[in-house]
Design a protein around this motif. Structure first.
Motif, PDB file in Angstrom:
ATOM      1  N   ALA A  66     -37.338 -26.263  22.088  1.00 13.14           N
ATOM      2  CA  ALA A  66     -36.999 -27.284  21.182  1.00 13.14           C
ATOM      3  C   ALA A  66     -37.837 -28.649  21.841  1.00 13.14           C
ATOM      4  CB  ALA A  66     -35.312 -27.641  21.653  1.00 13.14           C
ATOM      5  N   HIS A  67     -38.187 -28.634  23.218  1.00 11.57           N
ATOM      6  CA  HIS A  67     -39.005 -29.363  23.931  1.00 11.57           C
ATOM      7  C   HIS A  67     -40.269 -29.395  23.293  1.00 11.57           C
ATOM      8  CE1 HIS A  67     -42.009 -30.742  26.823  1.00 11.57           C
ATOM      9  NE2 HIS A  67     -41.275 -31.777  27.093  1.00 11.57           N
ATOM     10  N   HIS A  68     -40.954 -28.320  23.077  1.00 10.90           N
ATOM     11  CA  HIS A  68     -42.382 -27.893  22.690  1.00 10.90           C
ATOM     12  C   HIS A  68     -42.534 -28.767  21.404  1.00 10.90           C
ATOM     13  CE1 HIS A  68     -46.231 -26.386  22.545  1.00 10.90           C
ATOM     14  NE2 HIS A  68     -45.893 -25.431  21.733  1.00 10.90           N
ATOM     15  N   TYR A  69     -41.483 -28.129  20.420  1.00 11.04           N
ATOM     16  CA  TYR A  69     -41.613 -28.536  19.190  1.00 11.04           C
ATOM     17  C   TYR A  69     -41.494 -30.168  18.720  1.00 11.04           C
ATOM     18  CZ  TYR A  69     -42.979 -24.350  16.784  1.00 11.04           C
ATOM     19  OH  TYR A  69     -43.743 -23.304  16.345  1.00 11.04           O
ATOM     20  N   LEU A  70     -40.567 -30.623  19.537  1.00 11.43           N
ATOM     21  CA  LEU A  70     -40.189 -32.054  19.365  1.00 11.43           C
ATOM     22  C   LEU A  70     -41.543 -32.870  19.827  1.00 11.43           C
ATOM     23  CD1 LEU A  70     -38.143 -34.011  18.641  1.00 11.43           C
ATOM     24  CD2 LEU A  70     -37.137 -34.121  20.936  1.00 11.43           C
ATOM     25  N   ARG A  71     -42.008 -32.470  20.892  1.00 13.45           N
ATOM     26  CA  ARG A  71     -43.294 -33.261  21.490  1.00 13.45           C
ATOM     27  C   ARG A  71     -44.278 -32.874  20.447  1.00 13.45           C
ATOM     28  NH1 ARG A  71     -44.422 -34.375  26.737  1.00 13.45           N
ATOM     29  NH2 ARG A  71     -46.665 -34.709  26.147  1.00 13.45           N
ATOM     30  N   MET A  72     -44.429 -31.651  20.073  1.00 13.37           N
ATOM     31  CA  MET A  72     -45.489 -31.435  18.931  1.00 13.37           C
ATOM     32  C   MET A  72     -45.342 -32.426  17.535  1.00 13.37           C
ATOM     33  SD  MET A  72     -47.029 -27.648  18.406  1.00 13.37           S
ATOM     34  CE  MET A  72     -45.319 -26.759  18.354  1.00 13.37           C
ATOM     35  N   LEU A  73     -44.137 -32.230  17.217  1.00 12.71           N
ATOM     36  CA  LEU A  73     -43.877 -33.058  15.872  1.00 12.71           C
ATOM     37  C   LEU A  73     -44.293 -34.585  16.114  1.00 12.71           C
ATOM     38  CD1 LEU A  73     -40.682 -31.436  14.457  1.00 12.71           C
ATOM     39  CD2 LEU A  73     -43.021 -31.459  13.555  1.00 12.71           C
ATOM     40  N   TYR A  74     -43.659 -34.966  17.322  1.00 10.14           N
ATOM     41  CA  TYR A  74     -43.945 -36.452  17.718  1.00 10.14           C
ATOM     42  C   TYR A  74     -45.274 -36.946  17.866  1.00 10.14           C
ATOM     43  CZ  TYR A  74     -43.553 -40.956  20.206  1.00 10.14           C
ATOM     44  OH  TYR A  74     -44.044 -42.089  20.367  1.00 10.14           O
ATOM     45  N   ASP A  75     -46.127 -35.981  18.587  1.00  9.71           N
ATOM     46  CA  ASP A  75     -47.378 -36.032  18.810  1.00  9.71           C
ATOM     47  C   ASP A  75     -48.430 -36.256  17.463  1.00  9.71           C
ATOM     48  OD1 ASP A  75     -46.725 -36.692  21.419  1.00  9.71           O
ATOM     49  OD2 ASP A  75     -47.567 -34.827  22.312  1.00  9.71           O
ATOM     50  N   ALA A  76     -48.123 -35.220  16.585  1.00 13.00           N
ATOM     51  CA  ALA A  76     -48.825 -35.103  15.241  1.00 13.00           C
ATOM     52  C   ALA A  76     -48.407 -36.289  14.675  1.00 13.00           C
ATOM     53  CB  ALA A  76     -48.322 -33.949  14.787  1.00 13.00           C
ATOM     54  N   PHE A  77     -47.233 -36.807  14.446  1.00 11.64           N
ATOM     55  CA  PHE A  77     -46.910 -37.911  13.752  1.00 11.64           C
ATOM     56  C   PHE A  77     -47.545 -39.156  14.186  1.00 11.64           C
ATOM     57  CE2 PHE A  77     -44.230 -41.766  13.242  1.00 11.64           C
ATOM     58  CZ  PHE A  77     -44.353 -41.797  11.743  1.00 11.64           C
ATOM     59  N   VAL A  78     -47.665 -39.366  15.543  1.00 12.73           N
ATOM     60  CA  VAL A  78     -48.282 -40.607  15.990  1.00 12.73           C
ATOM     61  C   VAL A  78     -49.690 -40.493  15.815  1.00 12.73           C
ATOM     62  CG1 VAL A  78     -48.674 -41.964  18.033  1.00 12.73           C
ATOM     63  CG2 VAL A  78     -46.553 -41.039  17.680  1.00 12.73           C
ATOM     64  N   THR A  79     -50.409 -39.255  16.205  1.00 14.53           N
ATOM     65  CA  THR A  79     -51.713 -39.160  15.936  1.00 14.53           C
ATOM     66  C   THR A  79     -52.302 -39.472  14.584  1.00 14.53           C
ATOM     67  OG1 THR A  79     -51.848 -37.713  17.790  1.00 14.53           O
ATOM     68  CG2 THR A  79     -53.599 -37.621  16.372  1.00 14.53           C
ATOM     69  N   ALA A 117     -42.756 -39.213  27.382  1.00  8.96           N
ATOM     70  CA  ALA A 117     -42.087 -39.097  28.825  1.00  8.96           C
ATOM     71  C   ALA A 117     -40.543 -39.042  28.754  1.00  8.96           C
ATOM     72  CB  ALA A 117     -42.369 -40.387  29.848  1.00  8.96           C
ATOM     73  N   ALA A 118     -39.930 -39.830  27.700  1.00  5.72           N
ATOM     74  CA  ALA A 118     -38.187 -39.980  27.668  1.00  5.72           C
ATOM     75  C   ALA A 118     -38.031 -38.532  27.026  1.00  5.72           C
ATOM     76  CB  ALA A 118     -38.138 -40.833  26.393  1.00  5.72           C
ATOM     77  N   ILE A 119     -38.723 -37.908  26.203  1.00  4.14           N
ATOM     78  CA  ILE A 119     -38.446 -36.370  25.765  1.00  4.14           C
ATOM     79  C   ILE A 119     -38.557 -35.583  26.823  1.00  4.14           C
ATOM     80  CG2 ILE A 119     -39.163 -34.352  24.237  1.00  4.14           C
ATOM     81  CD1 ILE A 119     -40.074 -36.688  22.360  1.00  4.14           C
ATOM     82  N   ASP A 120     -39.578 -35.662  27.779  1.00  3.39           N
ATOM     83  CA  ASP A 120     -39.673 -34.807  28.980  1.00  3.39           C
ATOM     84  C   ASP A 120     -38.174 -35.023  29.914  1.00  3.39           C
ATOM     85  OD1 ASP A 120     -42.008 -34.088  28.034  1.00  3.39           O
ATOM     86  OD2 ASP A 120     -43.350 -34.976  29.441  1.00  3.39           O
ATOM     87  N   ARG A 121     -37.887 -36.405  30.077  1.00  2.00           N
ATOM     88  CA  ARG A 121     -36.908 -36.162  31.084  1.00  2.00           C
ATOM     89  C   ARG A 121     -35.370 -35.829  30.389  1.00  2.00           C
ATOM     90  NH1 ARG A 121     -39.227 -41.477  32.017  1.00  2.00           N
ATOM     91  NH2 ARG A 121     -38.015 -42.352  30.368  1.00  2.00           N
TER      92      ARG A 121
END
Length: 445
Positions: free
Chosen positions: A135-148, A208-212
Protein backbone atom coordinates in the motif's frame (compact mmCIF):
# COMPACT_ATOMS: atom_id res chain seq x y z
CA UNK A 1 21.63 -23.75 7.96
CA UNK A 2 20.13 -26.02 10.58
CA UNK A 3 16.90 -25.54 12.42
CA UNK A 4 18.28 -23.02 14.85
CA UNK A 5 15.92 -20.18 14.06
CA UNK A 6 13.28 -19.43 16.64
CA UNK A 7 9.94 -21.11 16.25
CA UNK A 8 7.70 -18.55 14.61
CA UNK A 9 10.10 -15.98 15.97
CA UNK A 10 10.22 -12.40 14.81
CA UNK A 11 13.27 -10.28 14.35
CA UNK A 12 13.91 -6.67 13.59
CA UNK A 13 16.86 -4.90 12.05
CA UNK A 14 17.73 -1.25 12.16
CA UNK A 15 17.73 0.86 9.04
CA UNK A 16 20.99 2.61 8.23
CA UNK A 17 22.29 2.41 11.76
CA UNK A 18 19.11 3.56 13.50
CA UNK A 19 17.61 1.49 16.24
CA UNK A 20 14.00 0.40 15.93
CA UNK A 21 13.12 2.27 19.08
CA UNK A 22 14.22 5.61 17.63
CA UNK A 23 11.07 7.69 17.20
CA UNK A 24 10.78 9.66 14.01
CA UNK A 25 10.72 13.31 14.91
CA UNK A 26 10.00 16.45 12.97
CA UNK A 27 13.45 17.77 13.83
CA UNK A 28 15.10 14.96 11.93
CA UNK A 29 12.81 15.18 8.88
CA UNK A 30 14.16 16.81 5.71
CA UNK A 31 11.04 17.21 3.51
CA UNK A 32 12.20 20.44 1.83
CA UNK A 33 15.47 19.65 0.09
CA UNK A 34 16.84 19.09 -3.38
CA UNK A 35 17.04 15.35 -2.65
CA UNK A 36 13.36 15.23 -1.64
CA UNK A 37 12.29 17.09 -4.79
CA UNK A 38 14.47 14.88 -6.99
CA UNK A 39 13.06 11.76 -5.32
CA UNK A 40 9.51 12.94 -6.02
CA UNK A 41 10.22 13.73 -9.68
CA UNK A 42 12.09 10.47 -10.30
CA UNK A 43 9.40 8.46 -8.54
CA UNK A 44 6.64 10.15 -10.50
CA UNK A 45 8.44 9.59 -13.80
CA UNK A 46 9.20 5.91 -13.14
CA UNK A 47 5.65 5.33 -11.96
CA UNK A 48 4.40 5.73 -15.53
CA UNK A 49 5.97 2.36 -16.39
CA UNK A 50 6.58 0.66 -13.03
CA UNK A 51 3.01 1.20 -11.74
CA UNK A 52 1.67 -1.58 -13.98
CA UNK A 53 4.29 -4.28 -13.37
CA UNK A 54 3.51 -5.44 -9.78
CA UNK A 55 -0.18 -4.83 -10.41
CA UNK A 56 -0.08 -6.95 -13.56
CA UNK A 57 1.65 -9.76 -11.67
CA UNK A 58 -1.01 -9.64 -8.98
CA UNK A 59 -3.87 -9.69 -11.49
CA UNK A 60 -2.29 -12.44 -13.61
CA UNK A 61 -1.61 -14.53 -10.51
CA UNK A 62 -5.19 -14.22 -9.25
CA UNK A 63 -6.61 -15.00 -12.67
CA UNK A 64 -4.31 -18.04 -12.94
CA UNK A 65 -5.56 -19.73 -9.79
CA UNK A 66 -7.13 -22.64 -11.77
CA UNK A 67 -3.72 -23.38 -13.34
CA UNK A 68 -1.82 -23.81 -10.09
CA UNK A 69 1.64 -23.53 -11.67
CA UNK A 70 0.97 -20.10 -13.17
CA UNK A 71 -0.50 -18.86 -9.92
CA UNK A 72 2.50 -20.16 -7.92
CA UNK A 73 5.07 -18.62 -10.28
CA UNK A 74 3.35 -15.23 -10.33
CA UNK A 75 2.85 -15.36 -6.56
CA UNK A 76 6.52 -16.07 -5.82
CA UNK A 77 7.69 -13.31 -8.18
CA UNK A 78 5.18 -10.88 -6.67
CA UNK A 79 6.28 -11.65 -3.09
CA UNK A 80 9.96 -11.20 -3.87
CA UNK A 81 9.17 -8.04 -5.83
CA UNK A 82 7.29 -6.43 -2.94
CA UNK A 83 9.97 -7.50 -0.47
CA UNK A 84 12.58 -5.81 -2.64
CA UNK A 85 10.38 -2.74 -3.08
CA UNK A 86 9.95 -2.51 0.70
CA UNK A 87 13.72 -2.55 1.20
CA UNK A 88 14.30 0.08 -1.50
CA UNK A 89 11.54 2.34 -0.16
CA UNK A 90 12.98 2.22 3.34
CA UNK A 91 16.45 3.02 2.06
CA UNK A 92 15.05 5.89 0.01
CA UNK A 93 13.09 7.26 2.98
CA UNK A 94 16.16 7.15 5.20
CA UNK A 95 18.43 8.72 2.57
CA UNK A 96 15.99 11.45 1.55
CA UNK A 97 14.14 12.34 4.74
CA UNK A 98 16.35 10.93 7.52
CA UNK A 99 13.35 9.71 9.49
CA UNK A 100 15.12 6.78 11.14
CA UNK A 101 12.02 4.59 10.86
CA UNK A 102 12.43 1.14 12.42
CA UNK A 103 11.75 -2.03 10.45
CA UNK A 104 8.58 -3.88 11.50
CA UNK A 105 9.16 -7.36 12.96
CA UNK A 106 9.22 -10.21 10.48
CA UNK A 107 8.17 -13.72 11.40
CA UNK A 108 10.76 -16.33 10.50
CA UNK A 109 10.07 -19.93 9.62
CA UNK A 110 11.48 -22.60 11.89
CA UNK A 111 11.53 -25.15 9.05
CA UNK A 112 14.48 -25.81 6.76
CA UNK A 113 14.97 -26.64 3.11
CA UNK A 114 12.15 -26.29 0.60
CA UNK A 115 9.54 -26.50 3.34
CA UNK A 116 11.17 -23.60 5.15
CA UNK A 117 11.34 -21.55 1.94
CA UNK A 118 7.65 -22.14 1.15
CA UNK A 119 6.60 -21.51 4.75
CA UNK A 120 8.56 -18.25 4.80
CA UNK A 121 6.77 -17.09 1.65
CA UNK A 122 3.44 -17.81 3.32
CA UNK A 123 4.46 -15.99 6.50
CA UNK A 124 5.48 -12.97 4.42
CA UNK A 125 2.38 -12.75 2.26
CA UNK A 126 0.06 -13.26 5.23
CA UNK A 127 1.68 -10.53 7.32
CA UNK A 128 0.45 -6.99 7.76
CA UNK A 129 3.96 -5.72 7.08
CA UNK A 130 3.85 -7.09 3.52
CA UNK A 131 0.56 -5.45 2.56
CA UNK A 132 1.46 -2.19 4.28
CA UNK A 133 4.59 -2.13 2.12
CA UNK A 134 2.44 -2.77 -0.96
CA UNK A 135 0.00 0.00 0.00
CA UNK A 136 2.83 2.40 0.81
CA UNK A 137 4.55 1.81 -2.51
CA UNK A 138 1.43 2.38 -4.58
CA UNK A 139 0.24 5.35 -2.58
CA UNK A 140 3.64 7.00 -3.00
CA UNK A 141 3.65 6.18 -6.72
CA UNK A 142 0.16 7.60 -7.29
CA UNK A 143 0.92 10.76 -5.36
CA UNK A 144 4.33 11.32 -6.98
CA UNK A 145 2.89 10.66 -10.45
CA UNK A 146 0.01 13.08 -9.83
CA UNK A 147 2.29 15.86 -8.53
CA UNK A 148 4.86 15.32 -11.29
CA UNK A 149 2.16 15.31 -13.95
CA UNK A 150 0.53 18.43 -12.56
CA UNK A 151 3.87 20.28 -12.40
CA UNK A 152 4.65 19.21 -15.95
CA UNK A 153 1.23 20.39 -17.15
CA UNK A 154 1.75 23.76 -15.47
CA UNK A 155 5.13 24.18 -17.14
CA UNK A 156 3.66 23.22 -20.52
CA UNK A 157 0.90 25.78 -19.99
CA UNK A 158 3.48 28.40 -18.98
CA UNK A 159 5.38 27.93 -22.25
CA UNK A 160 2.39 27.51 -24.55
CA UNK A 161 0.00 30.16 -23.16
CA UNK A 162 2.04 33.24 -24.23
CA UNK A 163 2.76 31.72 -27.64
CA UNK A 164 -0.92 30.93 -28.14
CA UNK A 165 -1.96 34.42 -27.03
CA UNK A 166 0.49 36.06 -29.43
CA UNK A 167 -0.66 33.84 -32.29
CA UNK A 168 -4.31 34.53 -31.52
CA UNK A 169 -3.62 38.27 -31.25
CA UNK A 170 -2.36 38.30 -34.83
CA UNK A 171 -5.28 36.30 -36.10
CA UNK A 172 -8.46 37.67 -37.61
CA UNK A 173 -10.48 39.36 -34.81
CA UNK A 174 -13.68 38.44 -36.62
CA UNK A 175 -12.86 34.75 -36.20
CA UNK A 176 -13.59 34.97 -32.45
CA UNK A 177 -10.21 33.66 -31.34
CA UNK A 178 -8.94 36.65 -29.36
CA UNK A 179 -10.35 35.33 -26.03
CA UNK A 180 -7.19 35.90 -23.91
CA UNK A 181 -5.17 39.11 -23.85
CA UNK A 182 -1.43 38.73 -24.33
CA UNK A 183 -0.46 40.50 -21.04
CA UNK A 184 -2.78 38.23 -19.08
CA UNK A 185 -1.24 35.20 -20.76
CA UNK A 186 2.23 36.21 -19.56
CA UNK A 187 0.91 36.76 -16.03
CA UNK A 188 -0.71 33.32 -16.05
CA UNK A 189 2.52 31.79 -17.35
CA UNK A 190 4.50 33.28 -14.45
CA UNK A 191 1.86 32.05 -11.99
CA UNK A 192 2.00 28.56 -13.55
CA UNK A 193 5.79 28.41 -13.27
CA UNK A 194 5.65 29.57 -9.65
CA UNK A 195 2.97 26.97 -8.88
CA UNK A 196 5.02 24.19 -10.51
CA UNK A 197 8.13 25.16 -8.54
CA UNK A 198 6.13 25.35 -5.31
CA UNK A 199 4.68 21.90 -5.95
CA UNK A 200 8.11 20.38 -6.51
CA UNK A 201 9.50 22.04 -3.36
CA UNK A 202 6.64 21.52 -0.89
CA UNK A 203 4.89 18.36 -2.13
CA UNK A 204 7.59 16.00 -0.70
CA UNK A 205 6.26 16.86 2.77
CA UNK A 206 3.30 14.61 1.97
CA UNK A 207 5.72 11.84 0.93
CA UNK A 208 7.37 12.10 4.35
CA UNK A 209 3.93 11.94 6.00
CA UNK A 210 3.08 8.80 4.02
CA UNK A 211 6.37 7.23 5.12
CA UNK A 212 5.66 8.04 8.77
CA UNK A 213 2.17 6.59 8.40
CA UNK A 214 2.84 3.27 6.66
CA UNK A 215 6.50 2.36 7.18
CA UNK A 216 6.85 2.16 11.00
CA UNK A 217 5.87 -1.01 12.87
CA UNK A 218 2.46 -0.87 14.45
CA UNK A 219 2.35 -0.81 18.28
CA UNK A 220 0.60 -4.19 18.26
CA UNK A 221 3.26 -5.78 16.05
CA UNK A 222 6.05 -4.30 18.16
CA UNK A 223 4.40 -5.61 21.34
CA UNK A 224 3.91 -9.04 19.81
CA UNK A 225 7.56 -9.08 18.78
CA UNK A 226 8.73 -8.14 22.25
CA UNK A 227 6.50 -10.77 23.88
CA UNK A 228 7.71 -13.41 21.42
CA UNK A 229 11.35 -12.45 21.94
CA UNK A 230 11.01 -12.53 25.72
CA UNK A 231 9.16 -15.86 25.64
CA UNK A 232 11.81 -17.37 23.41
CA UNK A 233 14.61 -15.97 25.58
CA UNK A 234 12.91 -17.41 28.66
CA UNK A 235 12.57 -20.81 26.99
CA UNK A 236 16.21 -20.67 25.94
CA UNK A 237 17.29 -19.71 29.47
CA UNK A 238 15.31 -22.56 31.05
CA UNK A 239 16.55 -25.22 28.63
CA UNK A 240 20.09 -23.84 28.76
CA UNK A 241 20.11 -24.02 32.56
CA UNK A 242 18.76 -27.56 32.45
CA UNK A 243 21.37 -28.60 29.88
CA UNK A 244 24.10 -26.97 31.98
CA UNK A 245 22.97 -28.86 35.10
CA UNK A 246 23.06 -32.14 33.19
CA UNK A 247 26.53 -31.30 31.85
CA UNK A 248 27.88 -30.52 35.32
CA UNK A 249 26.34 -33.71 36.71
CA UNK A 250 27.86 -35.73 33.83
CA UNK A 251 31.28 -34.14 34.28
CA UNK A 252 31.29 -34.79 38.01
CA UNK A 253 30.05 -38.33 37.54
CA UNK A 254 32.39 -39.24 34.69
CA UNK A 255 35.59 -37.49 35.73
CA UNK A 256 35.85 -36.29 39.31
CA UNK A 257 33.83 -39.01 41.01
CA UNK A 258 35.81 -42.00 39.59
CA UNK A 259 39.09 -40.37 40.60
CA UNK A 260 37.85 -39.71 44.11
CA UNK A 261 36.64 -43.31 44.37
CA UNK A 262 40.03 -44.54 43.16
CA UNK A 263 41.73 -42.21 45.64
CA UNK A 264 39.65 -43.56 48.51
CA UNK A 265 40.41 -47.16 47.54
CA UNK A 266 44.14 -46.46 47.24
CA UNK A 267 44.23 -44.80 50.68
CA UNK A 268 42.30 -47.76 52.10
CA UNK A 269 44.82 -50.22 50.67
CA UNK A 270 47.68 -48.11 52.04
CA UNK A 271 46.14 -48.27 55.51
CA UNK A 272 46.09 -52.07 55.39
CA UNK A 273 49.75 -52.15 54.37
CA UNK A 274 51.11 -49.71 56.97
CA UNK A 275 51.79 -52.34 59.62
CA UNK A 276 52.66 -55.32 57.43
CA UNK A 277 54.37 -53.86 54.34
CA UNK A 278 55.64 -50.31 54.80
CA UNK A 279 57.33 -49.95 51.34
CA UNK A 280 54.08 -51.03 49.62
CA UNK A 281 52.14 -48.57 51.80
CA UNK A 282 54.49 -45.74 50.80
CA UNK A 283 54.00 -46.64 47.12
CA UNK A 284 50.24 -46.62 47.57
CA UNK A 285 50.38 -43.25 49.35
CA UNK A 286 52.44 -41.84 46.48
CA UNK A 287 49.87 -43.20 44.04
CA UNK A 288 47.08 -41.65 46.12
CA UNK A 289 48.89 -38.33 46.02
CA UNK A 290 48.98 -38.46 42.21
CA UNK A 291 45.30 -39.40 42.14
CA UNK A 292 44.49 -36.43 44.38
CA UNK A 293 46.33 -34.05 42.04
CA UNK A 294 44.51 -35.50 39.03
CA UNK A 295 41.17 -35.20 40.83
CA UNK A 296 41.97 -31.58 41.66
CA UNK A 297 42.79 -30.91 38.00
CA UNK A 298 39.52 -32.49 36.90
CA UNK A 299 37.63 -30.42 39.47
CA UNK A 300 39.30 -27.24 38.22
CA UNK A 301 38.22 -28.11 34.68
CA UNK A 302 34.64 -28.56 35.84
CA UNK A 303 34.74 -25.24 37.70
CA UNK A 304 36.26 -23.55 34.65
CA UNK A 305 33.32 -24.82 32.62
CA UNK A 306 30.87 -23.28 35.13
CA UNK A 307 32.44 -19.87 35.75
CA UNK A 308 35.97 -19.25 34.40
CA UNK A 309 37.85 -16.97 36.78
CA UNK A 310 40.01 -15.49 34.03
CA UNK A 311 36.89 -14.21 32.26
CA UNK A 312 35.71 -12.11 35.20
CA UNK A 313 39.22 -10.99 36.19
CA UNK A 314 40.86 -10.18 32.85
CA UNK A 315 38.03 -10.02 30.32
CA UNK A 316 36.94 -11.86 27.20
CA UNK A 317 40.13 -11.31 25.21
CA UNK A 318 42.36 -13.00 27.78
CA UNK A 319 39.84 -15.79 28.38
CA UNK A 320 39.60 -16.57 24.67
CA UNK A 321 43.38 -16.55 24.38
CA UNK A 322 43.46 -19.25 27.06
CA UNK A 323 40.85 -21.31 25.22
CA UNK A 324 42.70 -21.00 21.91
CA UNK A 325 45.98 -22.02 23.59
CA UNK A 326 44.32 -25.19 24.91
CA UNK A 327 43.11 -25.91 21.37
CA UNK A 328 46.65 -25.46 20.05
CA UNK A 329 47.98 -27.78 22.74
CA UNK A 330 45.43 -30.40 21.67
CA UNK A 331 46.95 -30.47 18.18
CA UNK A 332 44.76 -28.03 16.19
CA UNK A 333 46.60 -24.82 15.19
CA UNK A 334 44.15 -22.02 15.94
CA UNK A 335 44.31 -18.29 15.24
CA UNK A 336 42.46 -15.66 17.24
CA UNK A 337 41.30 -12.25 15.99
CA UNK A 338 39.62 -10.01 18.56
CA UNK A 339 38.29 -6.47 18.33
CA UNK A 340 36.87 -5.43 21.70
CA UNK A 341 37.37 -1.72 22.45
CA UNK A 342 35.57 -2.03 25.79
CA UNK A 343 34.32 -4.54 28.34
CA UNK A 344 30.90 -6.02 27.64
CA UNK A 345 28.11 -7.08 30.02
CA UNK A 346 28.98 -10.20 32.00
CA UNK A 347 26.27 -12.35 30.41
CA UNK A 348 27.42 -11.42 26.90
CA UNK A 349 31.07 -12.21 27.65
CA UNK A 350 30.11 -15.51 29.27
CA UNK A 351 27.94 -16.52 26.32
CA UNK A 352 30.68 -15.65 23.79
CA UNK A 353 33.27 -17.53 25.87
CA UNK A 354 31.22 -20.73 26.01
CA UNK A 355 30.41 -20.56 22.29
CA UNK A 356 34.12 -20.47 21.44
CA UNK A 357 35.12 -23.02 24.10
CA UNK A 358 32.47 -25.57 23.09
CA UNK A 359 33.06 -25.06 19.38
CA UNK A 360 36.83 -25.58 19.71
CA UNK A 361 36.23 -28.66 21.87
CA UNK A 362 34.09 -30.10 19.06
CA UNK A 363 36.81 -29.21 16.55
CA UNK A 364 39.50 -31.08 18.47
CA UNK A 365 37.28 -34.11 19.19
CA UNK A 366 35.30 -34.64 16.01
CA UNK A 367 36.42 -32.62 12.99
CA UNK A 368 39.95 -33.81 12.26
CA UNK A 369 40.73 -30.23 11.24
CA UNK A 370 44.21 -29.05 10.33
CA UNK A 371 43.48 -25.42 11.17
CA UNK A 372 40.88 -23.37 13.00
CA UNK A 373 40.18 -19.66 13.35
CA UNK A 374 38.24 -17.65 15.92
CA UNK A 375 36.99 -14.15 15.15
CA UNK A 376 35.31 -11.92 17.73
CA UNK A 377 34.26 -8.43 16.68
CA UNK A 378 32.15 -5.76 18.36
CA UNK A 379 29.91 -3.77 16.03
CA UNK A 380 29.62 -0.47 17.89
CA UNK A 381 27.02 0.89 15.47
CA UNK A 382 24.54 -1.97 15.76
CA UNK A 383 25.66 -2.77 19.36
CA UNK A 384 26.19 -6.43 18.51
CA UNK A 385 29.00 -8.88 19.24
CA UNK A 386 29.82 -11.17 16.31
CA UNK A 387 31.50 -14.47 17.22
CA UNK A 388 32.70 -16.86 14.52
CA UNK A 389 34.57 -20.18 14.77
CA UNK A 390 35.92 -21.72 11.56
CA UNK A 391 37.59 -25.09 10.97
CA UNK A 392 38.67 -26.86 7.77
CA UNK A 393 37.85 -30.37 8.96
CA UNK A 394 34.96 -32.73 8.27
CA UNK A 395 31.52 -31.16 8.03
CA UNK A 396 28.06 -32.43 8.87
CA UNK A 397 27.67 -30.59 12.18
CA UNK A 398 24.12 -29.51 12.88
CA UNK A 399 21.82 -28.57 15.69
CA UNK A 400 19.38 -31.42 16.34
CA UNK A 401 17.40 -32.85 19.17
CA UNK A 402 19.28 -35.17 21.53
CA UNK A 403 20.29 -38.26 19.60
CA UNK A 404 23.16 -39.39 21.77
CA UNK A 405 25.76 -37.40 19.83
CA UNK A 406 27.83 -35.28 22.19
CA UNK A 407 28.63 -32.79 19.44
CA UNK A 408 24.97 -32.34 18.54
CA UNK A 409 24.10 -31.96 22.20
CA UNK A 410 26.85 -29.36 22.63
CA UNK A 411 25.68 -27.34 19.64
CA UNK A 412 22.09 -27.53 20.84
CA UNK A 413 23.20 -26.27 24.22
CA UNK A 414 25.00 -23.36 22.57
CA UNK A 415 21.89 -22.56 20.56
CA UNK A 416 19.83 -22.48 23.74
CA UNK A 417 22.40 -20.33 25.55
CA UNK A 418 22.55 -17.80 22.69
CA UNK A 419 18.76 -17.66 22.42
CA UNK A 420 18.60 -17.00 26.15
CA UNK A 421 20.78 -13.94 25.50
CA UNK A 422 18.35 -12.90 22.71
CA UNK A 423 20.97 -13.55 20.06
CA UNK A 424 21.10 -15.68 16.92
CA UNK A 425 23.10 -18.87 16.41
CA UNK A 426 23.83 -20.46 13.04
CA UNK A 427 25.84 -23.45 11.85
CA UNK A 428 27.10 -23.79 8.28
CA UNK A 429 28.64 -27.22 7.83
CA UNK A 430 28.34 -29.03 4.49
CA UNK A 431 29.27 -32.71 4.52
CA UNK A 432 32.72 -32.09 3.05
CA UNK A 433 33.42 -29.08 5.27
CA UNK A 434 34.41 -26.51 6.27
CA UNK A 435 32.34 -25.71 9.34
CA UNK A 436 31.51 -22.17 10.44
CA UNK A 437 29.71 -21.53 13.71
CA UNK A 438 28.40 -18.00 14.15
CA UNK A 439 26.73 -16.25 17.06
CA UNK A 440 25.44 -12.67 17.11
CA UNK A 441 24.80 -11.30 20.58
CA UNK A 442 23.11 -7.97 21.41
CA UNK A 443 25.26 -5.87 23.71
CA UNK A 444 23.17 -2.76 24.39
CA UNK A 445 24.41 0.76 23.75
Amino acid sequence: MSAVTDTDAMETAPVAGHDQSDPPTAARTRPFSAAASASLLVGGTLAVVWFWIPLALLVIGLSSIPSIIGFAVCGVIFIYLIRGVDFVERMRSEAVFGLGIGVPPRRLSHHTGFQGWAHQLWLDVSSGRFWKAFAHHYLRMLYDAFVTGLAFALLVFAFLAPAAAIAIGHSDPEAGLSFIPTPLAFVLAVVAVAAAVALVIFAPAVDAAIDRWLLPPSPTAALQHEVSALADAREGAVTSAQTERHRIERDLHDSVQPRLVSLAMTIGLAQTKLDSDLPAAKALISEAHDEAKNALLELRNVVRGIAPTILSDRGLDAALSSVVQRSVNSGVPTTLSVYLPRRLPDEVEACAYFVVAEALTNVSRHSGAANAAVTVRLDEVAHQLHVSVFDDGRGGARVVEDDGDNEATGLRGLDERVRAARGTFTVSSPATGPTIITAVLPCGS
